[in-house]
Scaffold this motif. Structure first.
Motif, PDB file in Angstrom:
ATOM      1  N   ALA A 132      52.057  31.619  38.408  1.00  0.00           N
ATOM      2  CA  ALA A 132      52.483  31.311  39.895  1.00  0.00           C
ATOM      3  C   ALA A 132      52.590  29.827  40.183  1.00  0.00           C
ATOM      4  N   GLY A 133      51.659  28.913  39.421  1.00  0.00           N
ATOM      5  CA  GLY A 133      51.822  27.508  39.678  1.00  0.00           C
ATOM      6  C   GLY A 133      51.417  26.989  41.026  1.00  0.00           C
ATOM      7  N   GLY A 134      50.240  27.683  41.527  1.00  0.00           N
ATOM      8  CA  GLY A 134      49.752  27.349  42.587  1.00  0.00           C
ATOM      9  C   GLY A 134      50.807  27.747  43.996  1.00  0.00           C
ATOM     10  N   ASP A 135      51.647  28.496  43.841  1.00  0.00           N
ATOM     11  CA  ASP A 135      52.113  29.300  44.851  1.00  0.00           C
ATOM     12  C   ASP A 135      51.521  30.518  45.329  1.00  0.00           C
ATOM     13  N   ILE A 136      50.763  30.396  46.506  1.00  0.00           N
ATOM     14  CA  ILE A 136      49.969  31.642  46.895  1.00  0.00           C
ATOM     15  C   ILE A 136      51.020  32.942  46.880  1.00  0.00           C
ATOM     16  N   SER A 137      52.021  32.826  47.448  1.00  0.00           N
ATOM     17  CA  SER A 137      52.736  34.017  47.427  1.00  0.00           C
ATOM     18  C   SER A 137      52.843  34.849  46.132  1.00  0.00           C
ATOM     19  N   LYS A 138      52.578  34.040  45.065  1.00  0.00           N
ATOM     20  CA  LYS A 138      52.702  34.694  43.768  1.00  0.00           C
ATOM     21  C   LYS A 138      51.530  34.956  43.042  1.00  0.00           C
ATOM     22  N   THR A 139      50.447  34.060  43.603  1.00  0.00           N
ATOM     23  CA  THR A 139      49.118  34.225  43.000  1.00  0.00           C
ATOM     24  C   THR A 139      48.406  35.262  43.106  1.00  0.00           C
ATOM     25  N   PRO A 140      47.763  36.144  42.116  1.00  0.00           N
ATOM     26  CA  PRO A 140      47.169  37.483  42.214  1.00  0.00           C
ATOM     27  C   PRO A 140      45.889  37.365  43.155  1.00  0.00           C
ATOM     28  N   LYS A 141      45.848  38.449  43.834  1.00  0.00           N
ATOM     29  CA  LYS A 141      44.591  38.442  44.795  1.00  0.00           C
ATOM     30  C   LYS A 141      43.323  38.018  44.053  1.00  0.00           C
ATOM     31  N   TYR A 142      42.520  37.279  44.672  1.00  0.00           N
ATOM     32  CA  TYR A 142      41.186  36.569  44.031  1.00  0.00           C
ATOM     33  C   TYR A 142      40.440  37.810  43.726  1.00  0.00           C
ATOM     34  N   ASP A 143      39.808  37.848  42.340  1.00  0.00           N
ATOM     35  CA  ASP A 143      38.983  38.702  41.930  1.00  0.00           C
ATOM     36  C   ASP A 143      37.818  38.078  41.094  1.00  0.00           C
ATOM     37  N   MET A 144      36.699  38.444  41.481  1.00  0.00           N
ATOM     38  CA  MET A 144      35.545  37.160  40.947  1.00  0.00           C
ATOM     39  C   MET A 144      35.323  37.917  39.520  1.00  0.00           C
ATOM     40  N   LYS A 145      35.321  39.006  39.084  1.00  0.00           N
ATOM     41  CA  LYS A 145      35.368  39.408  37.838  1.00  0.00           C
ATOM     42  C   LYS A 145      36.220  39.039  36.892  1.00  0.00           C
ATOM     43  N   MET A 146      37.543  38.808  37.456  1.00  0.00           N
ATOM     44  CA  MET A 146      38.606  38.302  36.442  1.00  0.00           C
ATOM     45  C   MET A 146      38.220  36.792  36.441  1.00  0.00           C
ATOM     46  N   GLU A 147      37.937  35.999  37.476  1.00  0.00           N
ATOM     47  CA  GLU A 147      37.708  34.634  37.426  1.00  0.00           C
ATOM     48  C   GLU A 147      36.529  34.425  36.472  1.00  0.00           C
ATOM     49  N   ALA A 148      35.455  34.959  36.418  1.00  0.00           N
ATOM     50  CA  ALA A 148      34.354  34.846  35.461  1.00  0.00           C
ATOM     51  C   ALA A 148      34.790  35.128  34.206  1.00  0.00           C
ATOM     52  N   LEU A 149      35.585  35.860  33.799  1.00  0.00           N
ATOM     53  CA  LEU A 149      36.074  36.072  32.430  1.00  0.00           C
ATOM     54  C   LEU A 149      37.189  35.046  31.930  1.00  0.00           C
ATOM     55  N   ILE A 150      37.765  34.050  32.817  1.00  0.00           N
ATOM     56  CA  ILE A 150      38.747  33.274  32.421  1.00  0.00           C
ATOM     57  C   ILE A 150      38.096  32.026  31.410  1.00  0.00           C
ATOM     58  N   PRO A 151      36.763  31.602  31.680  1.00  0.00           N
ATOM     59  CA  PRO A 151      36.139  30.536  30.631  1.00  0.00           C
ATOM     60  C   PRO A 151      36.042  31.304  29.338  1.00  0.00           C
ATOM     61  N   VAL A 152      35.731  32.664  29.160  1.00  0.00           N
ATOM     62  CA  VAL A 152      35.657  33.261  27.687  1.00  0.00           C
ATOM     63  C   VAL A 152      36.984  33.390  27.232  1.00  0.00           C
ATOM     64  N   LEU A 153      38.081  33.804  28.010  1.00  0.00           N
ATOM     65  CA  LEU A 153      39.585  33.621  27.207  1.00  0.00           C
ATOM     66  C   LEU A 153      39.930  32.309  26.856  1.00  0.00           C
ATOM     67  N   LYS A 154      39.514  31.268  27.652  1.00  0.00           N
ATOM     68  CA  LYS A 154      39.881  30.034  27.195  1.00  0.00           C
ATOM     69  C   LYS A 154      39.065  29.072  26.151  1.00  0.00           C
ATOM     70  N   GLY A 155      38.106  29.966  25.745  1.00  0.00           N
ATOM     71  CA  GLY A 155      37.350  29.307  24.740  1.00  0.00           C
ATOM     72  C   GLY A 155      36.206  28.316  25.187  1.00  0.00           C
TER      73      GLY A 155
END
Length: 381
Positions: free
Chosen positions: A190-213
């Motif tokens: 989405a590159g910061g485009d709010i119209s394309k950014t998925p709806k905020y999800d706390m569970k998904m956000e919490a797992l991003i640091p895991v996926l990024k190592g």
């Protein structure tokens, strides 16, 4: 401050040595023989004493399960949501809990503490010092890991709510990792485009640091097949992992060694309270270290009182573990396990001045903790 004339067990050199430790502010300035006190410098005479780095437990629930309070103090398992990745240990940690003071008096100066193993995903662990009034001022690192669990516990806690088999637990973890990866990729695209950014999800956000190592999965796994499942999933998604408990690790040491993942072994000073624990043994640390695996010894407090951490290491020595390796298993190895070895875990210049003075071997029950320093402040003794 200057600690003089002690016998130093720095957790780096296999042999102890006579020496002094100079502390400036919150850090160790110098470790060397025969340092001369500076004008006005406070001197602690450690003649006849052993000097250790503060002991560290890589896997505890200290501060989240309040001492002597029963269910009211039980703040480390969310029992209504099998996927609770968004939870943070910092929001349950109680510095005033009596167990925190007891840990400090036992020479345990840092713990990795956080959610229990009721859920497939339980939330994030923190590394925290055991002295202070507000957890925000005690944090060494937040987060250090994302807790996940295999085996009996999720099955037992959610058997009537959608998880009654090991393959279900594994599927739920995979589903969340796939979903989080998709969420992360869509967010990045989405590159910061709010119209394309998925709806905020706390569970998904919490797992991003895991996926990024950035942090590992902290995988509760006792039985050998559960350990293998944990390794399999981590490899599938290319994420980091630490093996927690690793009770039957001694039955599959080659497989654990091939994974490259470190192991936090314990709690072993207990009865076999469930089927998963029938093969637990104090020989496990010895077998794993002989296969080149980085081992930390843990209490899983409150399963074992936090202050018994050195005693657990001593029982591993009795079962054949090298004493220096046992010391590393409650100092520098758990620091590495938690990703905080740049600050704690050994007596070296530049590290936090967390120091323990004893009148004997702390891995033997008749020794006494004489003094404890955290961040250069004498808080016990």
């Amino acid at each position: 401050m200057l600690i003089k004339n002690g016998t130093i067990y720095d957790a780096i050199h296999a042999e102890p040595y006579a020496g002094d430790i100079r502390i400036e502010g919150t850090t160790i300035k110098e470790v060397a023989p025969a340092l001369t006190p500076a004008p006005g410098e406070e001197v602690i005479d450690a003649t006849g004493k052993r000097v250790y780095p503060g002991f560290i437990d890589a896997h505890s629930h200290l501060g989240l399960d309040n001492y002597g309070m029963g269910w009211e103090g039980h703040d480390y398992n969310e029992m209504g949501d099998i996927i609770a990745a968004q939870l943070r240990a910092i929001d349950s940690f109680n510095p005033m809990e009596q167990g925190v003071r007891k840990a400090l008096e036992g020479g345990v100066t840092t713990v990795g503490t956080g959610p229990g193993s009721a859920n497939v995903l339980g939330g994030t662990f923190i590394a925290v010092k055991t002295y202070g009034r507000c957890v925000d001022d005690m944090i060494v690192r937040d987060p250090v890991a994302m807790k996940c669990a295999f085996g009996e516990n999720p099955k037992r806690c959610y058997k009537d709510k959608g998880d009654s088999a090991r393959m279900t637990t594994a599927a739920k973890l995979r589903e969340m990792l796939f979903a989080a990866r998709d969420y992360m990729e869509r967010k990045e695209a989405a590159g910061g485009d709010i119209s394309k950014t998925p709806k905020y999800d706390m569970k998904m956000e919490a797992l991003i640091p895991v996926l990024k190592g950035e942090i590992p999965l902290k995988a509760h796994a006792h039985r050998a097949d559960d350990i293998c499942t944990a390794i399999r999933i981590a490899k599938e998604f290319g994420v980091k992992m630490t093996l927690e408990h690793c009770t039957e690790g001694h039955l599959i040491p080659e497989e654990v060694a091939r994974s490259g993942f470190p192991a936090a072994v314990g709690p072993t000073l207990t009865n076999a309270s469930k089927i998963e624990l029938v093969n637990k043994s104090f020989e496990t640390p010895k077998v794993l270290t002989e296969h080149g695996i980085q081992v930390s010894i843990i209490t899983d407090n409150p399963v074992i009182p936090q202050s018994y951490l050195p005693l657990c290491a001593g029982l591993a020595v009795k079962a054949g573990l090298d004493p220096f390796t046992a010391l590393q298993a409650i100092t520098i190895n758990p620091a590495r396990h938690l990703g905080i070895a740049d600050r704690v875990g050994s007596l070296e210049a530049g590290k936090d001045a967390d120091v323990v003075l004893t009148d004997g071997d702390p891995m033997v029950s008749d020794s006494t903790i004489c003094a404890v320093l955290i961040n250069g402040e004498k808080v016990v003794g």
